[in-house]
Scaffold this motif. Sequence first.
Motif: not given
Length: 454
Positions: A44-45, A48, A60, A64, A140, A143, A199, A203, A206
């Motif tokens: 996932n990272l 991105i 992120v 997180s 952020a 997200f 981004l 989301a 997820n």
Amino acid sequence: MATSAPVKTLQGKFVEGSIMRHVVNMTATGSIGLIAVFVVDVLNLLYISRLGRHELAAAVGYASTLLFFHTSVSIGLSIAVTATVSRAIGSGDYPLARQFAASSLYLIGGISTFLVIVTYPFLASLLALLGAQGETAQLATRFCQFILPSIPLLGFGMATSALLRSVGDGKRAMFVTLGAAFATALLDPLFIFGFGLGLDGAAIANICARCVMAFVGFYAVLKVHHLYAKPSKEVFQRGAKAFASIGVPAILTNVATPVGNAAVTTAIAAYGDQAVAGWAVVSRLIPMAFAGLFALSGAVGPILGQNLGAKRFDRLRQTMRDSLKFTLIYVSVAWFLLAISSHLIARAFDAHGMAEDVIVFFCVFIAGSFLFNGSLFVANAAFNNLGYPLYSTVLNWGRATIGVIPFVYFGGLWFGARGVMAGYGLGVVGFGIASVWLCFHVLKKIEHRTQPDL
């Protein structure tokens, strides 16, 4: 949520048969699910980061950190689920187990929803406290605004997985996490790149994964095991009391770990970006290499809970012994593999200089200290399921503070970055030994209290 299907007869699977077989089977299925989640997090990272804007990856990271609080709450409550339901199953009180299961779902749904409502209006302020600024803070916040309302789904997923472990169905508990991991792995690139959502796509993927997680869990709990019955007022109150007495200390226990890791990061930052980069690799290597230990802490809970409910004190002691044997064997193998592949790992992450030194030093010398970390994990699981959750809270916070801060400080002062890593490893030794001694003392205490004639 009730089901009209015929009620299956639950059996205390762990009150008979080989303890070691139960430990290995439950840990193996748990490990597969955990490794899948860790791998997907890394992917996932990676997705991105390939969008070419460092603000996105930073957003992120901040998000997180904030969302970890809600995850810790869900983990703590799922520990309470395992403790209450597995104990009822072990005692043979199956109607009570089903009512406890329903109570746990009500409570987790209510608590997680309440936390979302309380947190949502203050997202921007909370992220600013973490250090997010400018465009990164805006990204952020957006997200989190997407993700936060799905927290109850995460809570339900963790609760149903805990219920499945409580009845000994490790395979379906594994499917709960595997389902979420596969959904994320498939949907992330589709939404991020295929639909061009960036981004926002991460989301949405997820959220979809959490829907899958909750669906798979509810299906197995309600349709396969019929582990649900509308609780009476008295049973619900008993369930709520158990959640308060076990869940709150368990939540506090989980929060301690990132505090200790933050102390290590602060200490090693004094030796430059390369040292921090090496520690960043190590911190991602740990959950992958020692996933079995993290899974073991979840596997041992229902085994202890069922045998405590059945008052099989001989099997309680054997569970601890076999879990510690498993820890010794697992860490020995993992340490050997890390040591012989240490330079390959460093090259895989393109680590040079101080970064390579930190990675290699951890793999060759410090990885073995996870024998004591594993012992602490097992003891904490025992305390949570035997009715002494505050012991695990004290030990984990002791490890994260007394067992980290002075050790990494003086280690760094005397031996540099290597000293920080050595302090990180040495600090857990005393807590690992103390936790095992205290655990067997608690087992003896419970046995004498339950059987006064002894």
